[in-house]
Design a protein around this motif. Structure first.
Motif, mmCIF file in Angstrom:
data_model
loop_
_atom_site.group_PDB
_atom_site.id
_atom_site.type_symbol
_atom_site.label_atom_id
_atom_site.label_comp_id
_atom_site.label_asym_id
_atom_site.label_seq_id
_atom_site.Cartn_x
_atom_site.Cartn_y
_atom_site.Cartn_z
ATOM 1 N N SER A 66 5.488 2.578 1.109
ATOM 2 C CA SER A 66 5.992 3.948 1.496
ATOM 3 C C SER A 66 5.111 5.040 1.325
ATOM 4 O O SER A 66 3.962 4.880 0.565
ATOM 5 C CB SER A 66 7.037 4.206 -0.027
ATOM 6 N N GLU A 91 -12.148 3.827 -0.053
ATOM 7 C CA GLU A 91 -11.635 3.211 -1.435
ATOM 8 C C GLU A 91 -12.362 3.302 -2.318
ATOM 9 O O GLU A 91 -13.166 2.359 -2.582
ATOM 10 C CB GLU A 91 -11.171 1.701 -0.707
ATOM 11 N N SER A 98 0.848 -1.209 0.172
ATOM 12 C CA SER A 98 -0.012 -0.075 0.010
ATOM 13 C C SER A 98 0.822 1.173 -0.042
ATOM 14 O O SER A 98 2.028 1.380 0.461
ATOM 15 C CB SER A 98 -0.684 0.119 1.101
ATOM 16 N N ARG A 99 0.293 2.331 -0.679
ATOM 17 C CA ARG A 99 0.724 3.723 -0.277
ATOM 18 C C ARG A 99 0.560 3.835 1.228
ATOM 19 O O ARG A 99 -0.541 3.520 1.820
ATOM 20 C CB ARG A 99 -0.102 4.581 -1.030
ATOM 21 N N LEU A 114 4.794 -4.187 2.810
ATOM 22 C CA LEU A 114 5.352 -3.198 1.843
ATOM 23 C C LEU A 114 4.560 -2.104 1.439
ATOM 24 O O LEU A 114 3.468 -1.966 1.158
ATOM 25 C CB LEU A 114 5.352 -4.131 0.476
ATOM 26 N N GLN A 167 -5.533 7.829 3.901
ATOM 27 C CA GLN A 167 -6.499 7.314 3.352
ATOM 28 C C GLN A 167 -6.563 5.734 3.525
ATOM 29 O O GLN A 167 -7.687 5.075 3.720
ATOM 30 C CB GLN A 167 -6.503 7.403 1.809
ATOM 31 N N GLY A 174 -9.994 0.070 -5.559
ATOM 32 C CA GLY A 174 -9.140 -0.535 -4.830
ATOM 33 C C GLY A 174 -8.763 -1.653 -5.723
ATOM 34 O O GLY A 174 -9.683 -2.432 -6.465
ATOM 35 N N LEU A 175 -7.336 -1.994 -5.841
ATOM 36 C CA LEU A 175 -7.038 -3.014 -6.922
ATOM 37 C C LEU A 175 -6.406 -4.290 -6.304
ATOM 38 O O LEU A 175 -6.455 -5.246 -6.529
ATOM 39 C CB LEU A 175 -5.925 -2.434 -7.877
ATOM 40 N N THR A 176 -5.819 -3.791 -4.999
ATOM 41 C CA THR A 176 -4.999 -4.815 -4.247
ATOM 42 C C THR A 176 -5.823 -6.089 -3.626
ATOM 43 O O THR A 176 -5.414 -7.197 -3.642
ATOM 44 C CB THR A 176 -4.191 -4.589 -3.065
HETATM 45 P P1 ADP Z 1 -4.328 3.413 -4.979
HETATM 46 O O1 ADP Z 1 -4.324 3.677 -6.478
HETATM 47 O O2 ADP Z 1 -5.144 4.502 -3.926
HETATM 48 O O3 ADP Z 1 -3.015 3.585 -4.564
HETATM 49 P P2 ADP Z 1 -5.005 0.849 -5.416
HETATM 50 O O4 ADP Z 1 -5.421 -0.380 -4.534
HETATM 51 O O5 ADP Z 1 -6.172 1.299 -6.499
HETATM 52 O O6 ADP Z 1 -4.625 1.954 -4.473
HETATM 53 O O7 ADP Z 1 -3.873 0.572 -6.144
HETATM 54 C C1 ADP Z 1 -2.412 0.402 -5.689
HETATM 55 C C2 ADP Z 1 -1.586 -0.025 -6.777
HETATM 56 O O8 ADP Z 1 -0.363 0.278 -6.609
HETATM 57 C C3 ADP Z 1 -1.730 -1.640 -6.806
HETATM 58 O O9 ADP Z 1 -1.352 -2.090 -8.001
HETATM 59 C C4 ADP Z 1 -0.637 -2.197 -5.811
HETATM 60 O O10 ADP Z 1 0.077 -3.312 -5.827
HETATM 61 C C5 ADP Z 1 0.470 -1.118 -6.020
HETATM 62 N N1 ADP Z 1 1.403 -0.710 -4.981
HETATM 63 C C6 ADP Z 1 1.063 0.170 -3.917
HETATM 64 N N2 ADP Z 1 2.051 0.246 -3.066
HETATM 65 C C7 ADP Z 1 3.063 -0.551 -3.662
HETATM 66 C C8 ADP Z 1 4.258 -0.777 -3.212
HETATM 67 N N3 ADP Z 1 5.036 -0.264 -2.067
HETATM 68 N N4 ADP Z 1 5.128 -1.765 -3.865
HETATM 69 C C9 ADP Z 1 4.502 -2.112 -5.247
HETATM 70 N N5 ADP Z 1 3.340 -1.802 -5.366
HETATM 71 C C10 ADP Z 1 2.292 -1.112 -4.698
#
Ligand code: ADP
Length: 480
Positions: A328, A376, A298-299, A326, A303, A379-381
């Protein structure tokens, strides 16, 4: 049917978030429904480097102080129109700001230019091309619909998609004179927004239809808690508001072929996930044992609600789960997670950074993915988690609520559960959901049933594309 999409981002050329995944994947899925999409994007350096330039189809001798032109090209099966305006877009750094992350002060000029060109093309500026529908994505493209409304393309159906209502493109009233809109547009039902100019607001006002990326988020943004100042307008337009869940790229994210995994697998051979779990243990410095590994990818921002996970960290680890994180973002959150890992050496590991390959390995090796977002849009994850048998544990909000079936008694006995939901914004509810997951994990056949059920979920773009196609058709039928 011809659709003109207008967007600041498109995968694989320029991406800062889920918006790019949508604009990159939707045209391919729509093509299977017999719909042709051309996508207008800014000529960022990342775009110009990757495409072959062709003769200009339309030119502007002076667009916000410099020459600009539109040329056509194609990349990865996508038909693109590029607004080449070096004085606006050819800059180092990201699409919206410099390398320190600070927004460019003339973003209003840059994205009103993109929108201006979009409306011109809608009105027939490119010989032989007249789109049936114009589809604008996020605030950067939203003014397209205002230029259409007050210009030559008012009769062309339009769709405004909101990927995240938190980003609105709000500027001072002083810029209005330079936008090239008629004076009447500076009104409550036009672009005026709390005394200034609101790009997204103008798009929401002018669009024939509004979509957002899940049905639940479409409901939520009608309320003050989620509407971020736009809930009144969104409610007023609720008859034209639709929620359509995003799909994922099921080729890039396929546990049967994913090159980032130590071992590929299918629903039938879930035990092969063990090799990936072992690789996760090594990468995160976790001791090898039988307990489940729950992950976070995640970021690290407000949020995403990870401060609530930090708040119950000791109890989570005491419940029997291990954690691999994982991410940042916020320095304070990074610090708190690292401190947690130091306190629970061998049971919790943290990698700070953005690592696409590791994110695949985690989905393919961890037992569950924890997503405690405050809001959210889609959301993709959790969708990757479903596809990889990494059971989602999610806050009941937005697209998370729409895509995960909670393991309550009824769903468990019917064998349809795919994950765990809990009340958003509650650390106690999060902890409870984690404890429920740990308990079910102890019953391995029940857990495997949940994994398989998730892996059967249709997370492809086809279903969503069919919904967009239906919406486009309904708007064309309304055209006079
Ligand atoms: P947002 O667009 O709000 O960040 P989503 O779940 O829609 O949230 O999409 C996040 C995307 O970014 C996913 O593909 C997720 O795997 C990727 N992602 C987020 N943080 C990381 C990270 N630290 N390293 C690799 N991929 C990440």
């Amino acid at each position: 049917m011809q659709v003109l999409a207008v967007t600041p981002e498109i995968f694989p050329l320029i991406k800062t978030g889920g918006l790019a995944d949508v604009t990159g994947a939707l045209p391919v899925a729509l093509a299977r429904q017999g719909i042709a999409t051309k996508t207008l994007i800014p000529g960022f350096p990342q775009v110009l480097k990757a495409v072959v330039k062709s003769a200009p189809l339309h030119q502007y001798p002076a667009m916000h102080g410099g020459k600009a032109s539109v040329f056509a090209t194609s990349v990865a099966g996508l038909d693109l129109l590029v607004l080449d305006a070096p004085h606006l877009f050819d800059r180092p750094g990201g699409p919206y700001g410099d390398s320190t992350g600070a927004d460019w002060p003339d973003n209003w000029r840059r994205f009103s230019a993109l929108s201006f060109a979009g409306a011109d093309i809608a009105a027939g500026a490119i010989a032989g091309y007249r789109p049936d529908v114009v589809h604008a994505h996020d605030w950067q493209a939203a003014l397209t619909l205002a230029y259409m409304r007050y210009g030559q393309a008012a009769g062309t159906p339009s769709v405004m998609t909101v990927h995240n209502l938190a980003f609105q493109g709000r500027f001072g009233a002083g810029i209005f004179g330079e936008l090239g809109l008629p004076a009447e547009a500076m009104s409550l039902d036009g672009v005026e927004y709390y005394g200034g100019v609101g790009f997204l607001k103008a798009g929401l006002q002018a669009a024939w239809a509004i979509t957002t990326v899940s049905p639940t988020y479409a409901q939520e943004i009608r309320t003050p808690d989620f509407g971020m100042g736009l809930d009144g307008l969104v409610s007023m337009r609720s008859a034209d508001l639709h929620g359509i869940v995003n799909g994922i790229d099921v080729e890039t994210w396929d546990p049967q072929t994913d090159a980032h995994l130590k071992a590929t697998y299918s629903q039938k051979i879930l035990k092969k996930r063990a090799a990936n779990k072992k690789a996760v243990e090594e990468r995160f410095g976790l001791a090898h044992d039988d307990s489940p590994i729950f992950c976070v990818v995640s970021r690290l921002t407000w949020q995403k609600g990870l401060d609530m996970l930090v708040g119950v960290l000791d109890e989570v680890l005491a419940s029997g789960a291990r954690l691999a994180v994982l991410g940042s973002g916020d320095a304070a959150l990074e610090g708190a997670l690292l401190a947690g890992a130091a306190r629970h050496r061998g049971r919790m590991g943290v990698v700070i950074g953005y690592d696409e390959a590791l994110s695949h390995l985690m989905q393919g090796g961890c037992d569950a993915i924890v997503i405690p977002s405050r809001f959210e849009p889609c959301g993709l994850t959790q969708l990757y988690g479903l596809r990889y048998g990494c059971v989602p544990i999610v806050a009941r909000t937005g697209g998370l609520a729409d895509t995960v079936i909670d393991a309550n008694e009824a769903a468990l006995s019917a064998g349809v559960a795919t994950g765990f939901q809990f009340d958003a914004e509650s650390g106690d509810a999060l902890l409870n959901a984690i404890k429920r997951a740990v308990a079910i994990y102890a019953d391995r056949p029940a857990w495997a049933t949940m994994q398989r059920q998730g892996m059967k979920s249709d997370v492809s773009w086809d279903r969503s594309a069919a919904k967009y196609a239906e919406l486009y058709r309904s708007l064309i039928a309304r055209r006079t």
